[in-house]
Design an enzyme around this catalytic site. Structure first.
Site, PDB file in Angstrom:
ATOM      1  CD  GLU A 324      39.198  44.591  46.224  1.00  0.00           C
ATOM      2  OE1 GLU A 324      38.431  45.008  45.349  1.00  0.00           O
ATOM      3  OE2 GLU A 324      39.400  43.374  46.408  1.00  0.00           O
TER       4      GLU A 324
HETATM    5  C1  TNX Z   1      39.249  43.456  42.480  1.00  0.00           C
HETATM    6  S1  TNX Z   1      41.900  43.882  41.524  1.00  0.00           S
HETATM    7  C2  TNX Z   1      40.119  42.679  43.234  1.00  0.00           C
HETATM    8  C3  TNX Z   1      39.912  41.241  43.293  1.00  0.00           C
HETATM    9  C4  TNX Z   1      38.723  40.807  42.498  1.00  0.00           C
HETATM   10  C5  TNX Z   1      38.670  41.562  41.209  1.00  0.00           C
HETATM   11  C6  TNX Z   1      37.605  41.116  40.277  1.00  0.00           C
HETATM   12  C7  TNX Z   1      42.245  43.620  42.969  1.00  0.00           C
HETATM   13  C8  TNX Z   1      43.596  43.933  43.366  1.00  0.00           C
HETATM   14  N1  TNX Z   1      41.283  43.149  43.772  1.00  0.00           N
HETATM   15  O1  TNX Z   1      39.788  40.840  44.642  1.00  0.00           O
HETATM   16  O2  TNX Z   1      38.829  39.446  42.255  1.00  0.00           O
HETATM   17  O3  TNX Z   1      38.486  42.923  41.497  1.00  0.00           O
HETATM   18  O4  TNX Z   1      37.716  41.722  39.031  1.00  0.00           O
END
Ligand code: TNX
Length: 512
Positions: A324
């Site tokens: 992300e």
């Molecule tokens: C996505 S999964 C994210 C996290 C969040 C999560 C909540 C991932 C690698 N990144 O930053 O906490 O969703 O489910």
């Protein structure tokens, strides 16, 4: 009718002892081979010893620690001589060769309980199986009446995957050493061997770095919702690592970069491209922060952080995040990752990252952790094409922070609702058709903590799904079956209650 009532323990004078003998078929994760010996039962005598050889004393002491409080027996850990003919024996010799590095062979006769393995880890997993074969009251921490009977037979067992993990997000909400130790105990019962700790994110930095003290004094000072947060000193962190190691669990520390870095950016103005520190963040949005890819100081920072973390880490992996990074351009992401990945190698560690890392160059042994919800993903395909190994954590199956149903009071639902059957009914080897089975190193069940603030929340979300994922990670696909799993899982319920775990009583499971 009397038989049914007796089985339910409702008839005075019924013999609960024999009704309580646990079937060899009831173990979670289901073993590779189980051969019951009809009519044979072992009863642990008050004077039993736990006999160990040169390399198995520590496992023996661990087993004694489980059995002594509920049995009230002394259970001395002794050195074996000859072929044991009574009590419990933990031996690093004579195991069936099929058990490999982490498997074990358990033999229960009327006179002796013997676990054999090629390593202490194998014995440890045999002990977890044995624990489930005793009546559930064995889990009590006060003396219980017994008798302590185990059904006769042989189990020969070994894991499907080498990487069997759980992840705990200690950044969104901070959890202290005692909570993490209890979670380590929980996951080790189901033969997981890796705990990934998500140690940094926008909302908090949770591990001391001597070269950058404000990361914790400032960056560790809050959490989601504005509470006081917290962090681990190096001594506390090393204590966790040692506690995990004693349970054959490797800790994989994660510093998430270049996104998910607001806590670091808030701690040091000079890490920001504009030299202005943003405020600490206590919300739950993602994707708004980035380390400054064009600044030399960024690389000094990352190298010093990774060097200090590597020095605290006996395990092989450093997880560098990489998910992300929505505030970092694709070109900057590659520039940044290609430059920092070798720091892990130089510190003697192998890179692990979320599967977006497939955009950057491969480094030796690199692991891409798949957290997607689709059955094809360009970044994952790129990672595999470059030679990465893959750990499967599909968010719509393996995420322990997703709600079970719309009524679940905790958790998120962006990846879907995950009832137990959904968590259980998938095959890591075939979920993403483009990833060959040979690339898959294992499975991990992440627990993000945006909505979870205390141990009871972690336990409610983990039970019963964590044992479901553990069975995917340990047991051969051919031995797995929802209809038998749900019965074996239901039989675990009273053990969890005895351990003080308040779990989600899924209506899909016939709870004992
Ligand atoms: C996505 S999964 C994210 C996290 C969040 C999560 C909540 C991932 C690698 N990144 O930053 O906490 O969703 O489910």
């Amino acid at each position: 009718a009397v038989t049914i009532l007796a089985a339910a323990g409702l008839v005075a004078g019924a013999t609960p002892a024999s009704a309580a003998v646990v079937s060899l078929q009831s173990v979670v994760p289901v073993p590779v081979t189980v051969q019951p010996a009809t009519g044979v039962t072992y009863t642990l005598p008050a004077g039993a010893a736990i006999q160990t050889d040169a390399g198995s004393a520590a496992v023996g002491t661990y087993l004694a620690g489980i059995l002594r409080p509920s049995t009230g027996y002394a259970l001395p850990v002794t050195t074996v001589s000859g072929t044991p003919s009574s009590g419990i024996a933990l031996l690093l010799s004579g195991a069936d060769s099929s058990v490999g590095a982490e498997g074990y062979q358990l033999d229960v006769t009327a006179s002796v309980l013997t676990i054999r393995a090629q390593t202490a880890a194998g014995l440890f997993y045999g002990v977890q199986t044995l624990r489930q074969l005793f009546p559930g009251a064995i889990e009590a921490r006060t003396v219980q009446p017994g008798p302590w009977e185990v059904a006769g037979g042989r189990i020969v067992d070994r894991p499907r995957y080498a990487y069997r993990g759980a992840m705990l997000d200690v950044s969104r909400h901070f959890f202290g050493v005692d909570v993490v130790k209890r979670y380590i105990d929980h996951i080790s019962q189901y033969k997981l061997n890796t705990l990934h700790l998500h140690l940094s994110d926008d909302q908090g930095w949770r591990i001391v770095v001597d070269a950058w003290p404000r990361l914790t004094s400032v960056g560790g000072s809050t959490q989601v919702g504005g509470g006081p947060g917290g962090f681990y000193t190096k001594a506390q962190y090393s204590d966790l690592v040692a506690y995990a190691a004693a349970r054959h669990i490797t800790i994989v520390p994660e510093i998430d970069m270049p996104g998910h870095t607001n806590a670091a950016l808030a701690s040091y103005a000079e890490l920001n491209c504009d030299n202005v520190a943003p405020p600490l963040y206590t919300g739950t949005a993602v994707g708004f922060s980035s380390l400054c890819v064009g600044k030399e100081l960024t690389y000094t920072f990352v190298q010093q952080v990774l060097n200090e973390l590597a020095a605290l880490t006996p395990g092989p992996y450093l997880h560098i995040g990489g998910d992300e990074a929505n505030s970092t351009s694709d070109a900057d992401y590659r520039t940044f990752m290609n430059r920092i990945q070798p720091y892990a190698g130089a510190a003697g560690k192998t890179v692990m990252g979320w599967h977006q890392l497939g955009q950057a160059d491969h480094t030796p042994g690199r692991i891409a952790q798949f957290w997607g919800t689709t059955t094809s993903d360009p970044d994952l395909s790129a990672a595999v094409a470059k030679g990465d190994k893959v750990v499967m954590s599909p968010a719509n199956k393996a995420y322990l922070d997703m709600k079970y149903t719309n009524e679940t009071p905790l958790g998120l639902s962006w990846a879907g609702l995950i009832e137990v059957q959904t968590a259980y009914n998938w095959d890591p080897a075939t979920l993403v058709p483009g990833v060959p089975a040979s690339a898959i190193l294992g499975v991990e069940a992440p627990m993000w903590s945006e909505t979870l603030t205390q141990l009871a929340h972690i336990e409610f979300m983990a039970f019963p799904r964590m044992p479901a994922i553990a069975e995917l990670a340990w047991s051969p696909q051919s031995a797995r079956n929802w209809d038998t799993f749900k019965v074996r899982l239901g039989a675990q319920g009273p053990r969890w209650t005895t351990q003080g775990i308040s779990f989600y009583r899924s209506p899909q499971v016939p709870w004992a």
